[in-house]
Design a protein around this motif. Sequence first.
Motif, PDB file in Angstrom:
ATOM      1  N   ASN A  15      16.987 -22.132   1.558  1.00  0.00           N
ATOM      2  CA  ASN A  15      18.120 -22.944   1.628  1.00  0.00           C
ATOM      3  C   ASN A  15      18.948 -22.851   0.410  1.00  0.00           C
ATOM      4  OD1 ASN A  15      15.324 -24.091   0.972  1.00  0.00           O
ATOM      5  ND2 ASN A  15      16.243 -24.346  -0.844  1.00  0.00           N
ATOM      6  N   PHE A  16      20.130 -23.253   0.582  1.00  0.00           N
ATOM      7  CA  PHE A  16      21.878 -23.178  -0.483  1.00  0.00           C
ATOM      8  C   PHE A  16      20.940 -24.547  -1.238  1.00  0.00           C
ATOM      9  CE2 PHE A  16      22.964 -19.281   1.518  1.00  0.00           C
ATOM     10  CZ  PHE A  16      22.476 -18.590   1.191  1.00  0.00           C
ATOM     11  N   GLY A  17      20.664 -24.734  -2.289  1.00  0.00           N
ATOM     12  CA  GLY A  17      20.679 -26.087  -2.825  1.00  0.00           C
ATOM     13  C   GLY A  17      19.861 -27.303  -1.862  1.00  0.00           C
ATOM     14  N   ALA A  18      20.652 -28.144  -1.446  1.00  0.00           N
ATOM     15  CA  ALA A  18      20.244 -29.256  -0.668  1.00  0.00           C
ATOM     16  C   ALA A  18      20.582 -28.199   0.962  1.00  0.00           C
ATOM     17  CB  ALA A  18      20.529 -30.483  -0.136  1.00  0.00           C
ATOM     18  N   LEU A  19      21.571 -27.484   1.284  1.00  0.00           N
ATOM     19  CA  LEU A  19      21.517 -27.516   2.331  1.00  0.00           C
ATOM     20  C   LEU A  19      20.639 -26.300   3.373  1.00  0.00           C
ATOM     21  CD1 LEU A  19      23.656 -26.916   4.888  1.00  0.00           C
ATOM     22  CD2 LEU A  19      24.551 -25.051   3.287  1.00  0.00           C
ATOM     23  N   GLU A  20      20.008 -26.044   4.355  1.00  0.00           N
ATOM     24  CA  GLU A  20      19.127 -25.798   4.914  1.00  0.00           C
ATOM     25  C   GLU A  20      20.294 -24.316   5.518  1.00  0.00           C
ATOM     26  OE1 GLU A  20      16.289 -27.961   6.371  1.00  0.00           O
ATOM     27  OE2 GLU A  20      15.188 -26.115   6.488  1.00  0.00           O
ATOM     28  N   VAL A  21      19.803 -22.807   5.481  1.00  0.00           N
ATOM     29  CA  VAL A  21      20.617 -22.843   6.724  1.00  0.00           C
ATOM     30  C   VAL A  21      19.471 -21.984   7.311  1.00  0.00           C
ATOM     31  CG1 VAL A  21      22.305 -20.059   6.345  1.00  0.00           C
ATOM     32  CG2 VAL A  21      22.637 -21.669   4.803  1.00  0.00           C
ATOM     33  N   LEU A  22      18.463 -21.073   6.488  1.00  0.00           N
ATOM     34  CA  LEU A  22      17.635 -20.696   7.795  1.00  0.00           C
ATOM     35  C   LEU A  22      16.352 -21.602   7.763  1.00  0.00           C
ATOM     36  CD1 LEU A  22      18.109 -16.857   6.588  1.00  0.00           C
ATOM     37  CD2 LEU A  22      18.934 -18.375   8.702  1.00  0.00           C
ATOM     38  N   GLY A  39      25.704 -15.129  17.832  1.00  0.00           N
ATOM     39  CA  GLY A  39      25.895 -17.078  16.940  1.00  0.00           C
ATOM     40  C   GLY A  39      26.915 -17.572  16.521  1.00  0.00           C
ATOM     41  N   ALA A  40      27.567 -18.740  16.385  1.00  0.00           N
ATOM     42  CA  ALA A  40      28.728 -19.573  15.657  1.00  0.00           C
ATOM     43  C   ALA A  40      28.651 -19.443  14.374  1.00  0.00           C
ATOM     44  CB  ALA A  40      28.871 -20.545  16.227  1.00  0.00           C
ATOM     45  N   SER A  41      30.119 -18.564  13.991  1.00  0.00           N
ATOM     46  CA  SER A  41      29.788 -18.746  12.772  1.00  0.00           C
ATOM     47  C   SER A  41      29.565 -19.611  11.745  1.00  0.00           C
ATOM     48  CB  SER A  41      31.877 -18.826  11.815  1.00  0.00           C
ATOM     49  OG  SER A  41      31.975 -18.871  10.574  1.00  0.00           O
ATOM     50  N   GLY A  42      28.565 -20.045  10.876  1.00  0.00           N
ATOM     51  CA  GLY A  42      28.360 -20.095  10.072  1.00  0.00           C
ATOM     52  C   GLY A  42      27.176 -20.955  10.556  1.00  0.00           C
ATOM     53  N   SER A  43      25.782 -19.793  11.168  1.00  0.00           N
ATOM     54  CA  SER A  43      24.775 -20.666  12.340  1.00  0.00           C
ATOM     55  C   SER A  43      23.967 -19.920  11.266  1.00  0.00           C
ATOM     56  CB  SER A  43      24.761 -19.664  13.172  1.00  0.00           C
ATOM     57  OG  SER A  43      25.530 -18.543  13.343  1.00  0.00           O
ATOM     58  N   GLY A  44      24.405 -18.821  10.040  1.00  0.00           N
ATOM     59  CA  GLY A  44      23.415 -18.197   9.387  1.00  0.00           C
ATOM     60  C   GLY A  44      22.806 -16.598   9.236  1.00  0.00           C
ATOM     61  N   LYS A  45      23.804 -16.303  10.446  1.00  0.00           N
ATOM     62  CA  LYS A  45      23.511 -14.818  10.500  1.00  0.00           C
ATOM     63  C   LYS A  45      23.542 -13.672   9.777  1.00  0.00           C
ATOM     64  CE  LYS A  45      27.109 -14.437  13.866  1.00  0.00           C
ATOM     65  NZ  LYS A  45      28.023 -15.766  13.129  1.00  0.00           N
ATOM     66  N   SER A  46      24.519 -13.723   8.311  1.00  0.00           N
ATOM     67  CA  SER A  46      24.564 -13.245   7.688  1.00  0.00           C
ATOM     68  C   SER A  46      23.291 -13.352   6.393  1.00  0.00           C
ATOM     69  CB  SER A  46      25.964 -13.181   7.194  1.00  0.00           C
ATOM     70  OG  SER A  46      27.213 -12.973   7.443  1.00  0.00           O
ATOM     71  N   THR A  47      23.999 -14.447   6.719  1.00  0.00           N
ATOM     72  CA  THR A  47      22.477 -14.943   5.297  1.00  0.00           C
ATOM     73  C   THR A  47      20.978 -14.188   5.866  1.00  0.00           C
ATOM     74  OG1 THR A  47      23.366 -16.994   5.159  1.00  0.00           O
ATOM     75  CG2 THR A  47      21.084 -16.503   4.262  1.00  0.00           C
ATOM     76  N   LEU A  48      21.113 -14.194   7.164  1.00  0.00           N
ATOM     77  CA  LEU A  48      19.497 -13.570   7.687  1.00  0.00           C
ATOM     78  C   LEU A  48      19.450 -11.730   7.318  1.00  0.00           C
ATOM     79  CD1 LEU A  48      16.673 -13.381   9.602  1.00  0.00           C
ATOM     80  CD2 LEU A  48      18.376 -13.690  10.996  1.00  0.00           C
ATOM     81  N   LEU A  55      19.760  -9.447  -0.642  1.00  0.00           N
ATOM     82  CA  LEU A  55      20.771  -9.610  -1.537  1.00  0.00           C
ATOM     83  C   LEU A  55      20.495 -11.056  -1.405  1.00  0.00           C
ATOM     84  CD1 LEU A  55      23.346  -7.653   0.357  1.00  0.00           C
ATOM     85  CD2 LEU A  55      22.239  -7.004  -2.224  1.00  0.00           C
ATOM     86  N   GLU A  56      20.168 -12.012  -0.673  1.00  0.00           N
ATOM     87  CA  GLU A  56      19.556 -13.158  -1.224  1.00  0.00           C
ATOM     88  C   GLU A  56      17.953 -13.514  -1.258  1.00  0.00           C
ATOM     89  OE1 GLU A  56      21.681 -15.259  -1.808  1.00  0.00           O
ATOM     90  OE2 GLU A  56      24.095 -14.642  -0.348  1.00  0.00           O
ATOM     91  N   THR A  57      17.254 -14.519  -1.775  1.00  0.00           N
ATOM     92  CA  THR A  57      15.934 -14.584  -2.235  1.00  0.00           C
ATOM     93  C   THR A  57      15.593 -15.425  -1.190  1.00  0.00           C
ATOM     94  OG1 THR A  57      15.919 -13.724  -4.311  1.00  0.00           O
ATOM     95  CG2 THR A  57      14.216 -14.312  -3.758  1.00  0.00           C
TER      96      THR A  57
END
Lengths: 257, 223
Positions: A15-22, A39-48, A55-57
Amino acid sequence: MDVMPAIRVVDLRKNFGALEVLKGVSFDVHTGSVVSMIGASGSGKSTLLRCINFLETPSSGDIFIDGEPMGFRSDASGQRRLRPLSEVNLMRRELGMVFQQFNLWPHMTVLGNVIEAPIRVRGMSRKQAVALGEECLARVHLSEKAREYPARLSGGQQQRVAIARALAIQPKAMLFDEPTSSLDPELTDEVLSVMRELAGDGTTMIVVTHEMAFAREVSDRVLFLHNGLIEEEGPPEQVLGAPKSERCRQFLSKYLH
Amino acid sequence: MSNWERLVWNQQGVLLQGLGVTVEVCLIAFAVAITGGLTLCLIRTYFPPLRFAAIVLIEFFRATPIFVQLVWIAYVWPELFGWPNSFFTAGWLALGLQSSGYLAETFRAGIEGVARGHREAGYSVGMSPLLVFQRIVMPQAVLTVSPSIVNQFTVIVKSSTLISVITVQDLMFQAMKLVNVWYEPIEILTVTAGIYIVMVFLVSTAGKMLADLLRRRYGLAAA
Ligand SMILES: Nc1ncnc2c1ncn2[C@@H]1O[C@H](COP(=O)(O)OP(=O)(O)O)[C@@H](O)[C@H]1O
Ligand SMILES: [Mg+2]
């Protein structure tokens, strides 16, 4: 006994702050196999993808590269601890990352981009690194551009150099984040065909893509990500051809005209 | 014998001596500005415990008029710190410190201007933060800010005319001395102005050529 997968992701959350991405993603990528992620844009593919090489913890969950825990490690008392950055760095070179925006270093030649990590990270001699670099450039069919600077190349050529740069660290797996999304349509084929060849050579790959025909052709499995969860997964014929989930069907209808 | 010959040509030894001092002071001040600016910028960006101190220094150097800073360093620092022990040193120090404040901000803009993706590409192949900084961030930052660095050098050259006030015997000092001997300022001051114009022109032209040469080498558009 089960063979250890090249990449194992277990209950990954971010999550980024309150936003739960995965919201708890688990999957395996077996050695030599290709997994496409759609998956759609914003679904969390890059974050995954970015969590896989730290690159993200990740907020929680585990990632194993060839069985070795990435990023975290349990100490003597069984407590999970963040690995020191030096160890994370060491493990990052097991994963070759290809970005949507290429991210070539403009002040280094094509060959300079490719041999930077072999020399500075792997500690190879310049001669060894150049030999390796030339081999990697040959795999993306850009041997003749070795001495050029990135700014003089087309987008498709730049992305192929980026692939060569990632190959040059001799990673256990390659991660592609929409490698053709910022390319003009006439330049996507040269990149896809290089990736097709890599897949044919048995390279382990995770590919985030909107190129459905390509995904269908090269993937062993396809994951459909929706709102930070894997909504559907399976062989490409199933996920892309006869999806069970309504959301996946809707998503695909935008791509298969 | 024309005035030009009498007042300028025959005094060329004195003027050249002054020019030598000006060049020396400017070069030292430039080195101080680059080193100081880079240090302040690195502390500000990467060393949180001293960030506030760095910001205070940067703002102080930038906000104080060069004349005030010059006099303050020349007359107050020796009382406070026992240094600098000569007006020559005070001269290049004041010029260098003021420019270091500006260059610190220039460097910071250059560093922040390097795309995050370029750094991430470095991390993704296993480079350490230090390596990424040395090999990826710094070369690109220098490339983008090189015109501003050159510009700051011309500011140093122009500001250096003030050090004659604390009796450093630079070009301006010698010119004024000649004026006060002959009471004929026209030729001497015109020539002096000309020399400064040429100096600034040379610095900025050479700097621009160098910057463009670098950029062209990398296939980037001229700045
Ligand atoms: N560094 C970040 N800080 C805050 N929110 C982020 C960050 N990175 C991504 N997000 C958010 O996470 C969500 C998923 O983004 P992303 O993983 O890029 O999706 P995708 O690649 O599937 O388009 C988006 O809502 C995005 O705004
Ligand atoms: Mg994305």
